[in-house]
Write an enzyme that holds these catalytic residues in place. Structure first.
Site, PDB file in Angstrom:
ATOM      1  NE  ARG A 176      -1.996  -1.719   3.553  1.00  0.00           N
ATOM      2  CZ  ARG A 176      -2.438  -1.898   4.801  1.00  0.00           C
ATOM      3  NH1 ARG A 176      -3.663  -1.511   5.125  1.00  0.00           N
ATOM      4  NH2 ARG A 176      -1.655  -2.451   5.710  1.00  0.00           N
ATOM      5  CE  LYS A 220       0.690  -2.197   9.581  1.00  0.00           C
ATOM      6  NZ  LYS A 220      -0.506  -2.352  10.441  1.00  0.00           N
ATOM      7  CE1 TYR A 277      -5.487   2.368  10.482  1.00  0.00           C
ATOM      8  CE2 TYR A 277      -4.421   1.926   8.377  1.00  0.00           C
ATOM      9  CZ  TYR A 277      -5.571   2.128   9.124  1.00  0.00           C
ATOM     10  OH  TYR A 277      -6.792   2.089   8.511  1.00  0.00           O
ATOM     11  CG  HIS A 304      -2.108  -0.850  15.101  1.00  0.00           C
ATOM     12  ND1 HIS A 304      -3.441  -0.932  15.458  1.00  0.00           N
ATOM     13  CD2 HIS A 304      -2.068  -0.758  13.751  1.00  0.00           C
ATOM     14  CE1 HIS A 304      -4.179  -0.905  14.366  1.00  0.00           C
ATOM     15  NE2 HIS A 304      -3.379  -0.785  13.318  1.00  0.00           N
ATOM     16  CD  GLU A 319      -3.636   3.121  15.563  1.00  0.00           C
ATOM     17  OE1 GLU A 319      -2.714   3.036  16.397  1.00  0.00           O
ATOM     18  OE2 GLU A 319      -3.446   3.497  14.379  1.00  0.00           O
ATOM     19  CG  ASP A 330      -2.390  -4.487  13.076  1.00  0.00           C
ATOM     20  OD1 ASP A 330      -1.204  -4.794  12.906  1.00  0.00           O
ATOM     21  OD2 ASP A 330      -3.169  -4.250  12.148  1.00  0.00           O
TER      22      ASP A 330
END
Length: 368
Positions: free
Chosen positions: A15, A75, A94, A96, A118, A270
């Site tokens: 991505r 990510k 993101y 996490h 998130e 995650d």
């Protein structure tokens, strides 16, 4: 603002933080967009597509970080990327962090302003930047679960939907949120025997109305989960506590009761995973076996369908990226408390309470 897009370097992550159409929107708003060469190649976007959208292509990530004010990724930053962050940077991706203390400590040390997709919220509730990837992961969970139930993959040799005269597989979905409902839609479409477990009775009633007689619902007591795990061919872990570590709903002892060749898919990996036996895997080596039960615990599941995922993610993140670029991080968060809820690290401090609690680190609230 100078907005940078590095090429993703997590294992089998294809991505990209900004698609060419998103770059065009930022460029039209007067911002400079700096893209690492071949950042979009994983989803078939040549550098020329970014140039046509108004971006400037640079040869490496080091140049992207050095010349950008805001870094937009998909990510969480890998250690070599964390090392390139400075206090002047805004990181929008993101994170996490609840399951990754080393990353959290690295981001704190960097001094950067780190906003996590998130934990950004929406006016009507929910997590709008997590939702599209939760939809993808939910739908994928049934797809991969069906695959690993095949005997050739080490599974039990069960067809998810059965055939006339042979019962379908039993699918237990733990959690009736976005991932859970999307998993159920796919499993129902494949004619499986589906039960969704949740601790929110109102949500169970909504699911019952939505699916009618196509699924069963059950309150997620420990006893009910134990029975579900024992009887199911495929168990999908789809629980979420925003920002916090996922609760361990399925114990090692429960896994021992499962049929040999059954499959667990942990969408919550995650955030640390909701099965006690889970540990994060990659697309390169996606599964492992515990007590004869196959575990699929890939921490970037949507990366497998990178083109679909990148477009879905950009649809959700672009308005916030524009707001951050137009106003600057602090002013944007002052103007939008839902964006401010995405702030996880600021000036070396953890600013999201659930993250701080999960990591046993001091919490410092950010004030507008």
């Amino acid at each position: 603002m100078r907005v940078g897009v590095p090429k993703e370097i997590k294992n089998h992550e294809y991505r990209v933080g900004l698609t060419p159409s998103s770059v065009a929107e930022l460029h039209a708003a007067g911002h400079e967009v700096i893209v690492e060469t071949k950042a979009g190649m994983g989803i078939d976007f040549e550098d020329q597509a970014y140039i046509d959208a108004g971006a400037r292509i640079v040869p490496d990530a080091k140049t992207v970080f050095a010349e950008s004010d805001m870094i937009v990724k998909v990510k969480e930053p890998q250690p070599q990327e964390v090392a390139m962050l400075e206090p002047r940077h805004v990181l929008f991706t993101y994170l996490h962090l609840a399951a990754d203390k080393p990353q959290a400590e690295g981001l704190m040390k960097s001094g950067a302003t780190c906003i996590a997709y998130e934990t950004v919220t929406a006016a009507r509730g929910g997590l709008p930047l997590l939702k599209p990837m939760s939809e993808v992961a939910g739908r994928m969970s049934v797809q991969v679960g069906a695959h690993y139930l095949e005997k050739e993959q080490g599974g039990r040799g069960v067809l998810l939907g059965g055939v006339p005269g042979v019962a379908p597989a039993k699918v237990a979905i733990l959690g009736g949120g976005v991932s859970g409902i999307n998993a159920a839609q796919m499993a129902v479409g494949m004619r499986a025997d589906v039960t969704i477990y949740d601790i929110n009775n109102d949500r169970l009633a909504e699911l019952d109305m939505f699916f009618s007689s196509q699924i069963k619902t059950q309150y997620a007591s420990k006893q009910a989960i134990a029975q579900a795990v024992r009887n199911a061919h495929l168990v999908i872990g789809a629980v979420l506590v925003p920002g916090a570590a996922a609760p361990k709903l399925v114990t090692r002892e429960m896994v021992k009761t499962m049929k040999r060749g059954s499959v667990l898919v942990d969408i919550a990996i995650d955030q640390g995973g909701c099965f006690e036996t889970s540990h994060a895997t990659t697309h390169e080596d996606p599964v492992f076996e515990v007590d004869g039960v196959i575990h699929y615990c890939v921490a970037n599941m949507p990366g497998a369908v990178a083109r679909t995922s990148a477009f879905a993610l950009n649809n959700a993140t672009l308005p916030f990226a524009l707001k951050l670029a137009n106003l600057g991080a602090e002013a944007a968060m002052k103007a939008d408390p839902h964006l401010a809820n995405g702030l996880n690290v600021y000036k070396g401090k953890i600013t999201h309470e659930a993250v701080a609690e999960a990591l046993d680190l001091p919490f410092q609230a950010w004030h507008a």
